[in-house]
Scaffold this motif. Sequence first.
Motif, mmCIF file in Angstrom:
data_model
loop_
_atom_site.group_PDB
_atom_site.id
_atom_site.type_symbol
_atom_site.label_atom_id
_atom_site.label_comp_id
_atom_site.label_asym_id
_atom_site.label_seq_id
_atom_site.Cartn_x
_atom_site.Cartn_y
_atom_site.Cartn_z
ATOM 1 N N MET A 156 0.578 -1.095 0.198
ATOM 2 C CA MET A 156 -0.164 0.039 0.386
ATOM 3 C C MET A 156 1.041 1.474 0.116
ATOM 4 N N LYS A 157 0.524 2.159 -0.667
ATOM 5 C CA LYS A 157 1.291 3.987 -0.825
ATOM 6 C C LYS A 157 1.243 4.564 0.359
ATOM 7 N N PRO A 158 2.101 4.665 0.978
ATOM 8 C CA PRO A 158 1.579 5.716 1.960
ATOM 9 C C PRO A 158 0.484 6.958 1.872
ATOM 10 N N LEU A 159 -0.371 7.208 2.424
ATOM 11 C CA LEU A 159 -1.130 8.413 2.885
ATOM 12 C C LEU A 159 -0.576 9.405 3.985
ATOM 13 N N THR A 160 -1.632 10.568 3.506
ATOM 14 C CA THR A 160 -0.775 11.611 5.220
ATOM 15 C C THR A 160 -1.952 10.988 5.263
ATOM 16 N N LEU A 161 -2.056 11.801 7.135
ATOM 17 C CA LEU A 161 -3.335 12.137 8.039
ATOM 18 C C LEU A 161 -2.922 13.491 8.437
ATOM 19 N N SER A 162 -4.725 14.201 8.073
ATOM 20 C CA SER A 162 -5.021 15.012 9.555
ATOM 21 C C SER A 162 -3.668 15.471 10.700
ATOM 22 N N PRO A 163 -3.077 16.050 10.939
ATOM 23 C CA PRO A 163 -3.442 16.652 12.506
ATOM 24 C C PRO A 163 -4.388 15.998 13.340
ATOM 25 N N GLU A 164 -5.526 17.082 13.000
ATOM 26 C CA GLU A 164 -6.772 16.520 13.666
ATOM 27 C C GLU A 164 -7.372 14.814 14.098
ATOM 28 N N THR A 165 -7.035 14.301 13.391
ATOM 29 C CA THR A 165 -7.006 12.785 12.988
ATOM 30 C C THR A 165 -5.961 12.422 13.742
ATOM 31 N N LEU A 166 -4.292 12.675 13.488
ATOM 32 C CA LEU A 166 -3.478 12.345 14.257
ATOM 33 C C LEU A 166 -3.905 12.437 15.849
ATOM 34 N N ALA A 167 -4.765 13.304 16.166
ATOM 35 C CA ALA A 167 -4.610 13.995 17.515
ATOM 36 C C ALA A 167 -6.417 13.343 18.119
ATOM 37 N N GLY A 168 -6.688 12.574 17.062
ATOM 38 C CA GLY A 168 -7.710 11.652 17.539
ATOM 39 C C GLY A 168 -7.400 10.738 18.130
ATOM 40 N N PHE A 169 -6.054 10.365 17.543
ATOM 41 C CA PHE A 169 -5.772 9.024 17.188
ATOM 42 C C PHE A 169 -5.076 8.925 18.901
ATOM 43 N N ASP A 170 -4.090 10.049 19.084
ATOM 44 C CA ASP A 170 -3.626 10.342 20.302
ATOM 45 C C ASP A 170 -4.120 10.528 21.530
ATOM 46 N N ALA A 171 -5.897 10.629 21.153
ATOM 47 C CA ALA A 171 -6.461 11.222 22.529
ATOM 48 C C ALA A 171 -7.289 10.076 22.833
ATOM 49 N N ALA A 172 -7.871 9.240 22.154
ATOM 50 C CA ALA A 172 -8.759 8.169 21.773
ATOM 51 C C ALA A 172 -7.710 6.687 23.270
ATOM 52 N N VAL A 173 -5.661 6.787 22.437
ATOM 53 C CA VAL A 173 -5.099 5.907 23.116
ATOM 54 C C VAL A 173 -4.790 6.012 24.165
ATOM 55 N N VAL A 174 -4.569 7.834 25.221
ATOM 56 C CA VAL A 174 -3.650 8.030 25.896
ATOM 57 C C VAL A 174 -5.704 7.762 27.002
ATOM 58 N N GLU A 175 -6.668 8.306 26.371
ATOM 59 C CA GLU A 175 -7.377 8.090 27.552
ATOM 60 C C GLU A 175 -7.765 6.407 28.000
ATOM 61 N N ALA A 176 -7.608 5.838 27.197
ATOM 62 C CA ALA A 176 -7.954 4.649 27.429
ATOM 63 C C ALA A 176 -6.649 3.806 27.576
ATOM 64 N N THR A 177 -5.440 4.044 27.738
ATOM 65 C CA THR A 177 -4.155 3.612 28.593
ATOM 66 C C THR A 177 -4.764 4.566 30.505
ATOM 67 N N VAL A 178 -5.124 5.393 30.227
ATOM 68 C CA VAL A 178 -5.090 5.667 31.600
ATOM 69 C C VAL A 178 -5.903 5.393 32.209
ATOM 70 N N GLN A 179 -7.207 5.206 31.614
ATOM 71 C CA GLN A 179 -7.705 4.486 32.509
ATOM 72 C C GLN A 179 -8.111 3.514 32.634
ATOM 73 N N VAL A 180 -7.945 2.417 31.402
ATOM 74 C CA VAL A 180 -7.446 0.523 32.094
ATOM 75 C C VAL A 180 -6.768 0.861 33.154
ATOM 76 N N PHE A 181 -5.430 1.011 32.974
ATOM 77 C CA PHE A 181 -4.386 1.353 34.001
ATOM 78 C C PHE A 181 -5.454 1.691 35.488
ATOM 79 N N GLY A 182 -6.012 3.412 35.455
ATOM 80 C CA GLY A 182 -6.555 3.463 37.033
ATOM 81 C C GLY A 182 -7.086 2.499 37.043
ATOM 82 N N SER A 183 -7.871 2.290 36.600
ATOM 83 C CA SER A 183 -9.156 0.885 37.036
ATOM 84 C C SER A 183 -8.226 0.086 37.876
#
Lengths: 181, 127
Positions: free
Chosen positions: A1-28
Amino acid sequence: MKPLTLSPETLAGFDAAVVEATVQVFGSYGLVLEPIDHSGEPDHELACCIGFTSADVQGAFLMTSTKTVVVSAWPEEIAVPTASDVNIADWFGELSNQVFGRARSTLNPRGFAVSQGTPALIYGISLRRSRRQTTLARELSFVAPSGDLLRVYLDAVFAKPFELSATPDEGHLGPGEVSLF
Amino acid sequence: MKKVIVVDDSRVVRQQVRAALAELPIEVIEAADGQEGEATIRAAGNAALVICDVNMPLVSGIMLLRNLKADPATKDVPVLMLTTEGHPDLVREARQLGAVGWLVKPFKPNLLVEAVKKLAKLGEVTP
Protein backbone atom coordinates in the motif's frame (compact mmCIF):
# COMPACT_ATOMS: atom_id res chain seq x y z
CA MET A 1 0.00 0.00 0.00
CA LYS A 2 1.20 3.54 -0.77
CA PRO A 3 1.53 5.61 2.41
CA LEU A 4 -1.02 8.39 2.74
CA THR A 5 -0.93 11.48 4.94
CA LEU A 6 -3.32 11.90 7.84
CA SER A 7 -4.47 15.32 9.06
CA PRO A 8 -3.26 16.75 12.38
CA GLU A 9 -6.85 16.52 13.68
CA THR A 10 -7.03 12.81 12.92
CA LEU A 11 -3.62 12.13 14.44
CA ALA A 12 -4.69 14.05 17.54
CA GLY A 13 -7.87 11.96 17.66
CA PHE A 14 -5.86 8.73 17.66
CA ASP A 15 -3.53 10.08 20.36
CA ALA A 16 -6.42 11.18 22.56
CA ALA A 17 -8.16 7.81 22.27
CA VAL A 18 -5.00 5.88 23.17
CA VAL A 19 -4.09 8.19 26.07
CA GLU A 20 -7.61 8.05 27.51
CA ALA A 21 -7.74 4.25 27.15
CA THR A 22 -4.33 3.71 28.72
CA VAL A 23 -4.89 6.02 31.68
CA GLN A 24 -8.40 4.67 32.32
CA VAL A 25 -7.57 0.96 32.08
CA PHE A 26 -4.51 1.16 34.34
CA GLY A 27 -6.37 3.53 36.63
CA SER A 28 -9.15 0.97 37.04
CA TYR A 29 -6.49 -1.35 38.51
CA GLY A 30 -5.14 1.30 40.85
CA LEU A 31 -2.10 2.52 38.89
CA VAL A 32 -1.92 6.21 38.01
CA LEU A 33 -0.08 6.69 34.71
CA GLU A 34 0.92 10.16 33.58
CA PRO A 35 1.35 10.93 29.86
CA ILE A 36 4.81 12.41 29.21
CA ASP A 37 6.97 13.50 26.31
CA HIS A 38 9.79 10.99 26.00
CA SER A 39 11.72 10.77 22.77
CA GLY A 40 14.26 8.15 23.83
CA GLU A 41 13.95 4.45 23.23
CA PRO A 42 13.94 2.80 26.66
CA ASP A 43 14.74 -0.84 27.37
CA HIS A 44 11.59 -2.88 27.86
CA GLU A 45 10.97 -6.16 29.68
CA LEU A 46 7.56 -6.90 28.18
CA ALA A 47 6.03 -6.32 24.78
CA CYS A 48 2.56 -7.18 23.56
CA CYS A 49 1.54 -6.83 19.93
CA ILE A 50 -2.03 -7.00 18.59
CA GLY A 51 -2.47 -6.92 14.85
CA PHE A 52 -5.58 -5.44 13.27
CA THR A 53 -7.06 -5.20 9.81
CA SER A 54 -10.01 -4.10 7.72
CA ALA A 55 -10.61 -3.81 3.98
CA ASP A 56 -8.64 -0.54 3.91
CA VAL A 57 -6.33 -0.67 6.93
CA GLN A 58 -3.49 -2.90 8.12
CA GLY A 59 -1.64 -2.24 11.33
CA ALA A 60 -0.52 -3.18 14.80
CA PHE A 61 -0.93 -2.00 18.37
CA LEU A 62 2.19 -2.50 20.48
CA MET A 63 2.49 -1.87 24.21
CA THR A 64 5.80 -2.16 26.09
CA SER A 65 6.76 -1.73 29.72
CA THR A 66 8.39 -3.27 32.77
CA LYS A 67 7.30 -6.01 35.16
CA THR A 68 7.13 -3.39 37.93
CA VAL A 69 4.38 -1.54 36.07
CA VAL A 70 2.39 -4.72 35.51
CA VAL A 71 2.62 -5.84 39.12
CA SER A 72 1.55 -2.32 40.20
CA ALA A 73 -1.63 -2.78 38.16
CA TRP A 74 -2.45 -6.26 39.46
CA PRO A 75 -6.16 -6.97 40.08
CA GLU A 76 -6.89 -6.44 43.76
CA GLU A 77 -9.09 -9.54 43.86
CA ILE A 78 -6.14 -11.92 43.45
CA ALA A 79 -2.70 -12.32 44.97
CA VAL A 80 0.29 -10.66 43.28
CA PRO A 81 2.57 -13.27 41.70
CA THR A 82 5.99 -13.55 43.30
CA ALA A 83 7.95 -15.54 40.76
CA SER A 84 5.97 -16.28 37.67
CA ASP A 85 7.03 -14.24 34.64
CA VAL A 86 4.42 -16.19 32.71
CA ASN A 87 1.60 -14.85 34.87
CA ILE A 88 2.98 -11.32 34.64
CA ALA A 89 3.20 -11.60 30.87
CA ASP A 90 -0.30 -13.06 30.77
CA TRP A 91 -1.70 -10.06 32.64
CA PHE A 92 0.29 -7.62 30.51
CA GLY A 93 -1.31 -9.22 27.46
CA GLU A 94 -4.74 -8.77 28.96
CA LEU A 95 -4.02 -5.15 29.90
CA SER A 96 -2.87 -4.51 26.32
CA ASN A 97 -6.04 -6.15 25.05
CA GLN A 98 -8.16 -3.96 27.32
CA VAL A 99 -6.32 -0.75 26.36
CA PHE A 100 -6.64 -1.47 22.65
CA GLY A 101 -10.24 -2.59 23.11
CA ARG A 102 -11.08 0.62 24.90
CA ALA A 103 -9.32 2.76 22.28
CA ARG A 104 -11.18 0.87 19.56
CA SER A 105 -14.49 1.53 21.29
CA THR A 106 -13.69 5.25 20.90
CA LEU A 107 -12.26 5.06 17.39
CA ASN A 108 -14.65 2.55 15.78
CA PRO A 109 -17.70 4.84 15.97
CA ARG A 110 -15.56 7.53 14.31
CA GLY A 111 -14.87 5.35 11.29
CA PHE A 112 -11.80 3.37 12.37
CA ALA A 113 -13.54 -0.01 12.27
CA VAL A 114 -11.00 -2.82 12.39
CA SER A 115 -10.94 -6.46 13.44
CA GLN A 116 -8.18 -7.44 15.83
CA GLY A 117 -6.16 -10.58 16.33
CA THR A 118 -5.17 -12.25 19.57
CA PRO A 119 -2.27 -10.71 21.54
CA ALA A 120 1.31 -11.92 20.96
CA LEU A 121 3.61 -11.55 23.96
CA ILE A 122 7.36 -11.25 24.33
CA TYR A 123 9.26 -10.95 27.59
CA GLY A 124 12.97 -10.69 28.27
CA ILE A 125 15.54 -7.94 28.81
CA SER A 126 16.48 -4.83 26.83
CA LEU A 127 13.71 -5.22 24.29
CA ARG A 128 13.72 -2.52 21.58
CA ARG A 129 11.34 -1.95 18.71
CA SER A 130 12.34 -1.46 15.10
CA ARG A 131 12.12 1.87 13.29
CA ARG A 132 8.60 3.04 12.49
CA GLN A 133 7.63 3.19 8.84
CA THR A 134 3.86 3.59 8.58
CA THR A 135 1.37 6.39 7.85
CA LEU A 136 -0.08 6.25 11.34
CA ALA A 137 3.03 6.04 13.49
CA ARG A 138 2.09 7.11 16.98
CA GLU A 139 4.36 6.72 20.01
CA LEU A 140 2.86 7.65 23.35
CA SER A 141 4.77 7.47 26.61
CA PHE A 142 3.52 7.25 30.20
CA VAL A 143 5.32 7.26 33.52
CA ALA A 144 4.27 5.37 36.65
CA PRO A 145 4.83 6.70 40.18
CA SER A 146 7.81 4.31 40.41
CA GLY A 147 9.44 6.14 37.49
CA ASP A 148 9.01 3.16 35.18
CA LEU A 149 7.87 3.87 31.64
CA LEU A 150 5.06 2.40 29.60
CA ARG A 151 4.88 3.07 25.90
CA VAL A 152 2.12 2.52 23.35
CA TYR A 153 2.86 2.37 19.63
CA LEU A 154 0.07 2.46 17.06
CA ASP A 155 1.07 1.81 13.47
CA ALA A 156 -1.10 1.47 10.39
CA VAL A 157 -1.13 1.91 6.64
CA PHE A 158 -4.25 2.98 4.78
CA ALA A 159 -5.33 1.93 1.28
CA LYS A 160 -7.29 5.13 0.72
CA PRO A 161 -7.53 8.59 2.34
CA PHE A 162 -8.89 8.45 5.86
CA GLU A 163 -10.01 10.94 8.50
CA LEU A 164 -11.70 10.29 11.83
CA SER A 165 -15.30 11.49 11.70
CA ALA A 166 -16.24 14.25 14.11
CA THR A 167 -19.57 12.79 15.16
CA PRO A 168 -19.40 9.22 16.40
CA ASP A 169 -22.09 6.66 15.66
CA GLU A 170 -24.17 5.57 18.63
CA GLY A 171 -24.72 2.09 20.00
CA HIS A 172 -21.30 0.96 21.17
CA LEU A 173 -21.01 -0.62 24.61
CA GLY A 174 -18.31 1.05 26.68
CA PRO A 175 -15.91 -0.45 29.25
CA GLY A 176 -17.63 -1.86 32.32
CA GLU A 177 -21.06 -1.72 30.70
CA VAL A 178 -23.30 -4.75 30.89
CA SER A 179 -26.21 -5.59 28.63
CA LEU A 180 -28.47 -8.53 29.49
CA PHE A 181 -30.65 -9.69 26.59
CA MET B 1 -23.92 -26.89 43.53
CA LYS B 2 -24.44 -25.09 40.21
CA LYS B 3 -21.53 -24.98 37.79
CA VAL B 4 -20.29 -21.78 36.15
CA ILE B 5 -17.68 -22.25 33.42
CA VAL B 6 -15.23 -19.43 32.69
CA VAL B 7 -13.64 -19.53 29.22
CA ASP B 8 -10.82 -17.00 28.74
CA ASP B 9 -7.30 -17.32 27.37
CA SER B 10 -5.93 -15.14 30.18
CA ARG B 11 -5.23 -17.15 33.33
CA VAL B 12 -5.24 -13.97 35.39
CA VAL B 13 -8.68 -13.00 34.09
CA ARG B 14 -10.00 -16.46 34.96
CA GLN B 15 -8.58 -16.05 38.46
CA GLN B 16 -10.08 -12.57 38.66
CA VAL B 17 -13.53 -13.88 37.72
CA ARG B 18 -13.20 -16.78 40.17
CA ALA B 19 -12.27 -14.37 42.96
CA ALA B 20 -15.16 -12.03 42.10
CA LEU B 21 -17.62 -14.92 42.28
CA ALA B 22 -16.16 -16.46 45.45
CA GLU B 23 -19.10 -15.29 47.58
CA LEU B 24 -21.62 -17.20 45.45
CA PRO B 25 -22.68 -20.82 46.09
CA ILE B 26 -21.34 -22.08 42.77
CA GLU B 27 -18.57 -24.27 41.44
CA VAL B 28 -16.32 -22.32 39.04
CA ILE B 29 -14.62 -24.36 36.31
CA GLU B 30 -11.97 -22.79 34.05
CA ALA B 31 -11.10 -23.34 30.40
CA ALA B 32 -8.26 -21.62 28.52
CA ASP B 33 -9.73 -21.27 25.02
CA GLY B 34 -12.83 -21.97 23.00
CA GLN B 35 -11.83 -25.50 22.10
CA GLU B 36 -11.11 -26.47 25.70
CA GLY B 37 -14.22 -24.58 26.74
CA GLU B 38 -16.49 -26.60 24.49
CA ALA B 39 -15.08 -29.87 25.83
CA THR B 40 -15.41 -28.63 29.42
CA ILE B 41 -19.01 -27.54 28.89
CA ARG B 42 -19.93 -30.91 27.39
CA ALA B 43 -18.18 -32.77 30.21
CA ALA B 44 -19.93 -30.67 32.86
CA GLY B 45 -23.28 -31.66 31.37
CA ASN B 46 -25.48 -29.20 33.20
CA ALA B 47 -23.66 -25.89 33.43
CA ALA B 48 -25.78 -23.12 34.92
CA LEU B 49 -23.83 -20.44 33.01
CA VAL B 50 -20.86 -20.00 30.71
CA ILE B 51 -18.83 -16.77 30.94
CA CYS B 52 -16.96 -16.47 27.68
CA ASP B 53 -14.29 -14.21 26.16
CA VAL B 54 -14.56 -13.36 22.44
CA ASN B 55 -11.00 -13.01 21.11
CA MET B 56 -9.33 -16.34 21.87
CA PRO B 57 -6.96 -18.67 20.02
CA LEU B 58 -8.10 -21.92 18.37
CA VAL B 59 -11.85 -21.34 18.71
CA SER B 60 -13.23 -17.81 19.27
CA GLY B 61 -16.00 -17.04 21.72
CA ILE B 62 -18.46 -16.39 18.89
CA MET B 63 -17.61 -19.74 17.28
CA LEU B 64 -17.99 -21.50 20.63
CA LEU B 65 -21.38 -19.84 21.09
CA ARG B 66 -22.42 -20.93 17.59
CA ASN B 67 -21.32 -24.53 18.26
CA LEU B 68 -23.17 -24.72 21.58
CA LYS B 69 -26.42 -23.33 20.18
CA ALA B 70 -26.28 -25.69 17.17
CA ASP B 71 -26.23 -28.81 19.38
CA PRO B 72 -29.46 -29.90 21.13
CA ALA B 73 -27.36 -31.20 24.03
CA THR B 74 -25.92 -27.75 24.81
CA LYS B 75 -28.28 -25.25 23.18
CA ASP B 76 -29.97 -24.34 26.47
CA VAL B 77 -26.75 -23.49 28.33
CA PRO B 78 -26.81 -19.72 28.94
CA VAL B 79 -23.73 -17.85 27.70
CA LEU B 80 -22.58 -14.43 28.95
CA MET B 81 -19.90 -12.79 26.82
CA LEU B 82 -17.10 -11.04 28.80
CA THR B 83 -14.81 -9.15 26.44
CA THR B 84 -13.03 -5.93 25.52
CA GLU B 85 -15.19 -5.79 22.38
CA GLY B 86 -18.20 -3.48 22.33
CA HIS B 87 -19.06 -3.08 18.66
CA PRO B 88 -22.84 -3.20 18.13
CA ASP B 89 -22.56 -5.58 15.16
CA LEU B 90 -20.71 -8.12 17.28
CA VAL B 91 -23.11 -7.70 20.20
CA ARG B 92 -26.04 -8.14 17.80
CA GLU B 93 -24.50 -11.28 16.32
CA ALA B 94 -24.00 -12.82 19.76
CA ARG B 95 -27.56 -11.96 20.74
CA GLN B 96 -28.95 -13.49 17.55
CA LEU B 97 -26.90 -16.63 18.17
CA GLY B 98 -28.46 -16.94 21.62
CA ALA B 99 -26.11 -15.27 24.12
CA VAL B 100 -27.89 -14.01 27.24
CA GLY B 101 -25.69 -10.98 27.88
CA TRP B 102 -22.59 -8.94 27.10
CA LEU B 103 -20.19 -7.43 29.64
CA VAL B 104 -17.29 -5.21 28.57
CA LYS B 105 -13.87 -5.45 30.30
CA PRO B 106 -12.54 -4.11 32.55
CA PHE B 107 -15.52 -5.33 34.54
CA LYS B 108 -16.82 -4.20 37.90
CA PRO B 109 -16.96 -7.28 40.18
CA ASN B 110 -20.32 -6.32 41.68
CA LEU B 111 -21.93 -6.06 38.24
CA LEU B 112 -20.56 -9.47 37.30
CA VAL B 113 -21.90 -10.97 40.54
CA GLU B 114 -25.36 -9.51 39.94
CA ALA B 115 -25.39 -10.75 36.34
CA VAL B 116 -24.34 -14.25 37.39
CA LYS B 117 -26.97 -14.38 40.15
CA LYS B 118 -29.65 -13.54 37.62
CA LEU B 119 -28.46 -15.57 34.64
CA ALA B 120 -27.50 -18.70 36.60
CA LYS B 121 -30.80 -18.42 38.46
CA LEU B 122 -29.12 -18.65 41.84
CA GLY B 123 -31.75 -19.03 44.51
CA GLU B 124 -33.61 -21.59 42.43
CA VAL B 125 -33.26 -25.23 43.45
CA THR B 126 -31.01 -27.31 41.20
CA PRO B 127 -33.00 -30.30 39.83
